[in-house]
Design a protein around this motif. Structure first.
Motif, PDB file in Angstrom:
ATOM      1  N   ARG A  21       0.836  -1.199   0.000  1.00 23.89           N
ATOM      2  CA  ARG A  21       0.000   0.000   0.000  1.00 23.89           C
ATOM      3  C   ARG A  21       0.877   1.257   0.000  1.00 23.89           C
ATOM      4  O   ARG A  21       2.054   1.215   0.328  1.00 23.89           O
ATOM      5  N   SER A  22       0.244   2.391  -0.333  1.00 25.26           N
ATOM      6  CA  SER A  22       0.869   3.677  -0.051  1.00 25.26           C
ATOM      7  C   SER A  22       0.683   3.946   1.436  1.00 25.26           C
ATOM      8  O   SER A  22      -0.445   4.164   1.903  1.00 25.26           O
ATOM      9  N   ARG A  24       1.267   6.014   4.878  1.00 28.72           N
ATOM     10  CA  ARG A  24       1.520   7.386   5.316  1.00 28.72           C
ATOM     11  C   ARG A  24       1.499   7.478   6.845  1.00 28.72           C
ATOM     12  O   ARG A  24       2.530   7.644   7.479  1.00 28.72           O
ATOM     13  N   GLN A 155       9.055  -0.612  -4.152  1.00 29.84           N
ATOM     14  CA  GLN A 155       8.033  -0.629  -3.109  1.00 29.84           C
ATOM     15  C   GLN A 155       7.737  -2.058  -2.649  1.00 29.84           C
ATOM     16  O   GLN A 155       7.546  -2.304  -1.449  1.00 29.84           O
ATOM     17  N   SER A 165       6.248   2.615   1.970  1.00 32.17           N
ATOM     18  CA  SER A 165       6.516   3.756   1.106  1.00 32.17           C
ATOM     19  C   SER A 165       5.179   4.288   0.600  1.00 32.17           C
ATOM     20  O   SER A 165       4.144   3.648   0.780  1.00 32.17           O
ATOM     21  N   ALA A 166       5.218   5.429  -0.022  1.00 34.45           N
ATOM     22  CA  ALA A 166       4.006   6.024  -0.587  1.00 34.45           C
ATOM     23  C   ALA A 166       4.354   6.630  -1.936  1.00 34.45           C
ATOM     24  O   ALA A 166       5.343   7.362  -2.059  1.00 34.45           O
ATOM     25  N   TRP A 167       3.549   6.321  -2.938  1.00 31.58           N
ATOM     26  CA  TRP A 167       3.799   6.835  -4.285  1.00 31.58           C
ATOM     27  C   TRP A 167       3.377   8.301  -4.331  1.00 31.58           C
ATOM     28  O   TRP A 167       2.208   8.631  -4.152  1.00 31.58           O
ATOM     29  N   THR A 168       4.316   9.205  -4.562  1.00 29.36           N
ATOM     30  CA  THR A 168       3.991  10.628  -4.634  1.00 29.36           C
ATOM     31  C   THR A 168       4.666  11.254  -5.852  1.00 29.36           C
ATOM     32  O   THR A 168       5.775  10.866  -6.234  1.00 29.36           O
ATOM     33  N   LEU A 194       9.447   8.640  -3.303  1.00 35.22           N
ATOM     34  CA  LEU A 194       8.983   7.617  -2.370  1.00 35.22           C
ATOM     35  C   LEU A 194       9.540   7.895  -0.976  1.00 35.22           C
ATOM     36  O   LEU A 194      10.748   7.737  -0.749  1.00 35.22           O
TER      37      LEU A 194
END
Length: 221
Positions: A21-22, A24, A155, A165-168, A194
């Motif tokens: 998942r992303s 946060r 990821q 991690s989070a995709w940004t 990331l």
């Protein structure tokens, strides 16, 4: 050597793919991330395909607190502008299902959290690619298709080791400024940022998705 001795979570391939998942709010902002683990995951990520096997990717790993703060400030500035824009999804379209709206509301609050705490994330990884001073005209799938699969592989490798991690991409509004901060040459273009940290717990589940048949087209549209 590909990979290393880092203990892996007991996830089969389908579990790994559906529970990455992303992350946060569940990023552990206090626990240091050894650079060796990031390198280990990048070694795996670089097995991803690239057009004509060019392997034109570059990975900028940011651990210095002052540099992280500078990048995070630009990210937060871009996020605030996006949050205030007419295109921001917020809690979702009222015509969507209640489950979909609830999911969007959770994503919104977690995105707020990340924008407020990006500088505290132990490691920021920017995936970039050698592209020339100007991006190609028209469809750019061939260019980004040689970078983004590797970022997703990164990821997955992180998730398998208990990191999140989070995709940004919102920092790309200030791509030139970030490039100046980090000394990235103008012929190397950034594709994803990331934030990387250990996760608080590892019990992630598949996310809600709309039914496959709403987007599936067989033998034509």
């Amino acid at each position: 050597m590909i990979g290393g001795m880092t203990e892996l979570l007991p996830l089969d391939p389908d579990q790994l793919l559906t529970t990455t998942r992303s992350v946060r709010k569940r990023l552990d902002l206090e626990r240091p991330v050894p650079l060796e683990i990031v390198r280990e995951c990048l070694e795996i990520a670089m097995q991803a395909p690239t057009g004509s096997n060019r392997q034109g990717w570059h990975w900028i790993v940011v651990t210095d607190p002052d540099l992280r703060r500078s990048v995070a400030d630009l990210y937060a500035r871009s996020y605030r502008a996006y949050r205030d824009s007419a295109t921001y999804a917020g809690s979702g379209d009222p015509s969507q299902s209640a489950e979909r709206q609830a999911t969007q509301a959770r994503v919104s609050t977690s995105a707020d959290f990340l924008a407020d705490h990006m500088a505290e994330v132990p490691v920021l990884v920017i995936g970039a690619i050698h592209a020339g001073a100007e991006l190609p005209a028209g469809n750019q799938a061939g260019l980004w298709g040689s970078l983004l699969p590797a970022a997703w592989s990164l990821q997955l490798a992180l998730r398998a080791r208990g990191l999140g991690s989070a995709w940004t991409t919102l920092h790309l509004s200030y791509e030139k400024e970030v490039a100046e901060i980090l000394g990235i040459p103008p012929n190397v273009r950034q594709g994803v940022l990331l934030p990387v940290a250990w996760t608080k717990g590892t019990d992630f589940k598949p996310a809600h998705r709309e039914p496959l048949d709403t987007v599936l087209h067989v033998d034509g549209w």
